[in-house]
Scaffold this motif. Structure first.
Motif, PDB file in Angstrom:
ATOM      1  N   CYS A 154      25.018  55.922 101.203  1.00 27.48           N
ATOM      2  CA  CYS A 154      24.864  56.018 102.660  1.00 27.48           C
ATOM      3  C   CYS A 154      24.525  54.660 103.254  1.00 27.48           C
ATOM      4  O   CYS A 154      25.048  54.278 104.308  1.00 27.48           O
ATOM      5  CB  CYS A 154      23.774  57.029 103.014  1.00 27.48           C
ATOM      6  N   GLU A 155      23.658  53.924 102.579  1.00 31.26           N
ATOM      7  CA  GLU A 155      23.275  52.594 103.066  1.00 31.26           C
ATOM      8  C   GLU A 155      24.480  51.658 103.132  1.00 31.26           C
ATOM      9  O   GLU A 155      24.659  50.925 104.107  1.00 31.26           O
ATOM     10  CB  GLU A 155      22.185  52.005 102.171  1.00 31.26           C
ATOM     11  N   LYS A 156      25.334  51.694 102.115  1.00 29.61           N
ATOM     12  CA  LYS A 156      26.529  50.837 102.105  1.00 29.61           C
ATOM     13  C   LYS A 156      27.476  51.204 103.243  1.00 29.61           C
ATOM     14  O   LYS A 156      28.092  50.324 103.857  1.00 29.61           O
ATOM     15  CB  LYS A 156      27.249  50.943 100.755  1.00 29.61           C
ATOM     16  N   LEU A 157      27.599  52.498 103.519  1.00 25.18           N
ATOM     17  CA  LEU A 157      28.469  52.924 104.623  1.00 25.18           C
ATOM     18  C   LEU A 157      27.945  52.402 105.958  1.00 25.18           C
ATOM     19  O   LEU A 157      28.712  51.909 106.789  1.00 25.18           O
ATOM     20  CB  LEU A 157      28.579  54.447 104.659  1.00 25.18           C
ATOM     21  N   VAL A 158      26.636  52.489 106.156  1.00 22.90           N
ATOM     22  CA  VAL A 158      26.035  52.005 107.401  1.00 22.90           C
ATOM     23  C   VAL A 158      26.175  50.489 107.494  1.00 22.90           C
ATOM     24  O   VAL A 158      26.537  49.952 108.550  1.00 22.90           O
ATOM     25  CB  VAL A 158      24.556  52.449 107.506  1.00 22.90           C
ATOM     26  N   GLU A 159      25.909  49.790 106.402  1.00 29.29           N
ATOM     27  CA  GLU A 159      26.008  48.325 106.401  1.00 29.29           C
ATOM     28  C   GLU A 159      27.433  47.847 106.687  1.00 29.29           C
ATOM     29  O   GLU A 159      27.631  46.800 107.284  1.00 29.29           O
ATOM     30  CB  GLU A 159      25.541  47.767 105.053  1.00 29.29           C
ATOM     31  N   GLY A 160      28.434  48.602 106.247  1.00 22.91           N
ATOM     32  CA  GLY A 160      29.826  48.199 106.439  1.00 22.91           C
ATOM     33  C   GLY A 160      30.383  48.559 107.808  1.00 22.91           C
ATOM     34  O   GLY A 160      31.493  48.158 108.166  1.00 22.91           O
ATOM     35  N   ASN A 161      29.616  49.299 108.593  1.00 25.14           N
ATOM     36  CA  ASN A 161      30.118  49.753 109.880  1.00 25.14           C
ATOM     37  C   ASN A 161      30.470  48.614 110.841  1.00 25.14           C
ATOM     38  O   ASN A 161      31.512  48.690 111.505  1.00 25.14           O
ATOM     39  CB  ASN A 161      29.129  50.729 110.519  1.00 25.14           C
ATOM     40  N   PRO A 162      29.668  47.551 110.962  1.00 22.01           N
ATOM     41  CA  PRO A 162      30.060  46.467 111.875  1.00 22.01           C
ATOM     42  C   PRO A 162      31.439  45.870 111.554  1.00 22.01           C
ATOM     43  O   PRO A 162      32.215  45.578 112.467  1.00 22.01           O
ATOM     44  CB  PRO A 162      28.950  45.429 111.690  1.00 22.01           C
ATOM     45  N   LYS A 163      31.761  45.731 110.261  1.00 14.22           N
ATOM     46  CA  LYS A 163      33.090  45.205 109.889  1.00 14.22           C
ATOM     47  C   LYS A 163      34.193  46.158 110.345  1.00 14.22           C
ATOM     48  O   LYS A 163      35.233  45.733 110.851  1.00 14.22           O
ATOM     49  CB  LYS A 163      33.194  44.992 108.375  1.00 14.22           C
ATOM     50  N   ARG A 164      33.968  47.446 110.155  1.00 17.42           N
ATOM     51  CA  ARG A 164      34.969  48.433 110.574  1.00 17.42           C
ATOM     52  C   ARG A 164      35.147  48.421 112.090  1.00 17.42           C
ATOM     53  O   ARG A 164      36.267  48.445 112.603  1.00 17.42           O
ATOM     54  CB  ARG A 164      34.586  49.831 110.077  1.00 17.42           C
ATOM     55  N   LEU A 165      34.038  48.376 112.810  1.00 18.90           N
ATOM     56  CA  LEU A 165      34.112  48.336 114.276  1.00 18.90           C
ATOM     57  C   LEU A 165      34.839  47.083 114.764  1.00 18.90           C
ATOM     58  O   LEU A 165      35.659  47.145 115.690  1.00 18.90           O
ATOM     59  CB  LEU A 165      32.709  48.406 114.886  1.00 18.90           C
ATOM     60  N   HIS A 166      34.535  45.948 114.147  1.00 15.67           N
ATOM     61  CA  HIS A 166      35.203  44.697 114.517  1.00 15.67           C
ATOM     62  C   HIS A 166      36.715  44.814 114.310  1.00 15.67           C
ATOM     63  O   HIS A 166      37.501  44.384 115.160  1.00 15.67           O
ATOM     64  CB  HIS A 166      34.633  43.525 113.700  1.00 15.67           C
ATOM     65  N   GLN A 167      37.123  45.404 113.211  1.00 13.41           N
ATOM     66  CA  GLN A 167      38.548  45.522 112.940  1.00 13.41           C
ATOM     67  C   GLN A 167      39.227  46.486 113.923  1.00 13.41           C
ATOM     68  O   GLN A 167      40.355  46.251 114.348  1.00 13.41           O
ATOM     69  CB  GLN A 167      38.810  45.943 111.503  1.00 13.41           C
ATOM     70  N   VAL A 168      38.528  47.546 114.315  1.00 12.84           N
ATOM     71  CA  VAL A 168      39.087  48.470 115.306  1.00 12.84           C
ATOM     72  C   VAL A 168      39.328  47.723 116.620  1.00 12.84           C
ATOM     73  O   VAL A 168      40.379  47.866 117.251  1.00 12.84           O
ATOM     74  CB  VAL A 168      38.148  49.685 115.526  1.00 12.84           C
ATOM     75  N   ILE A 169      38.352  46.898 117.034  1.00 13.78           N
ATOM     76  CA  ILE A 169      38.511  46.109 118.263  1.00 13.78           C
ATOM     77  C   ILE A 169      39.650  45.110 118.106  1.00 13.78           C
ATOM     78  O   ILE A 169      40.500  44.970 118.987  1.00 13.78           O
ATOM     79  CB  ILE A 169      37.189  45.392 118.614  1.00 13.78           C
ATOM     80  N   GLN A 170      39.691  44.426 116.959  1.00 11.76           N
ATOM     81  CA  GLN A 170      40.734  43.432 116.683  1.00 11.76           C
ATOM     82  C   GLN A 170      42.131  44.052 116.740  1.00 11.76           C
ATOM     83  O   GLN A 170      43.057  43.458 117.264  1.00 11.76           O
ATOM     84  CB  GLN A 170      40.480  42.798 115.307  1.00 11.76           C
ATOM     85  N   PHE A 171      42.269  45.273 116.235  1.00 15.01           N
ATOM     86  CA  PHE A 171      43.570  45.955 116.208  1.00 15.01           C
ATOM     87  C   PHE A 171      43.780  46.849 117.427  1.00 15.01           C
ATOM     88  O   PHE A 171      44.701  47.652 117.476  1.00 15.01           O
ATOM     89  CB  PHE A 171      43.710  46.782 114.916  1.00 15.01           C
ATOM     90  N   LYS A 172      42.894  46.705 118.421  1.00 16.50           N
ATOM     91  CA  LYS A 172      43.006  47.437 119.691  1.00 16.50           C
ATOM     92  C   LYS A 172      43.152  48.952 119.508  1.00 16.50           C
ATOM     93  O   LYS A 172      43.971  49.590 120.153  1.00 16.50           O
ATOM     94  CB  LYS A 172      44.151  46.872 120.528  1.00 16.50           C
TER      95      LYS A 172
END
Length: 96
Positions: free
Chosen positions: A72-90
């Motif tokens: 669970c901790e790894k999933l939470v820690e990785g969330n900013p990278k996922r969010l950044h990529q969603v923004i990057q890919f519109k």
């Protein structure tokens, strides 16, 4: 399959799409199955549906308890990278 029920019975089913598919409807008609008319979007009054729901809930609780905290901790820690990529890919598909 022969159930030897005679013709005095009525088949009850909800209006789930898999039950109302053309193939099913044709089979029921071709086999002269008496089907109880049932309104779509009606409450499900079949007790087995509530049992399935309870089993799913219990299974999920049991399995959730087996997930290690670090997962669970790894999933939470990785969330900013996922969010950044969603923004990057519109909002389009990402590797996640």
């Amino acid at each position: 399959m022969k159930l030897k029920l005679g013709r005095k019975w009525v088949f009850q089913m909800n209006n789930d799409p898999k039950h109302t598919a053309k193939l099913v409807t044709k089979w029921l008609k071709d086999n002269k199955v008496n089907v109880l008319e049932w309104p779509s979007q009606s409450p499900d009054l079949n007790p087995i549906e509530y049992l399935w729901s309870e089993l799913k809930r219990r299974f999920c609780q049991e399995e959730r308890a087996k997930i290690p905290l670090d997962c669970c901790e790894k999933l939470v820690e990785g969330n900013p990278k996922r969010l950044h990529q969603v923004i990057q890919f519109k909002g389009n598909s990402t590797k996640y």
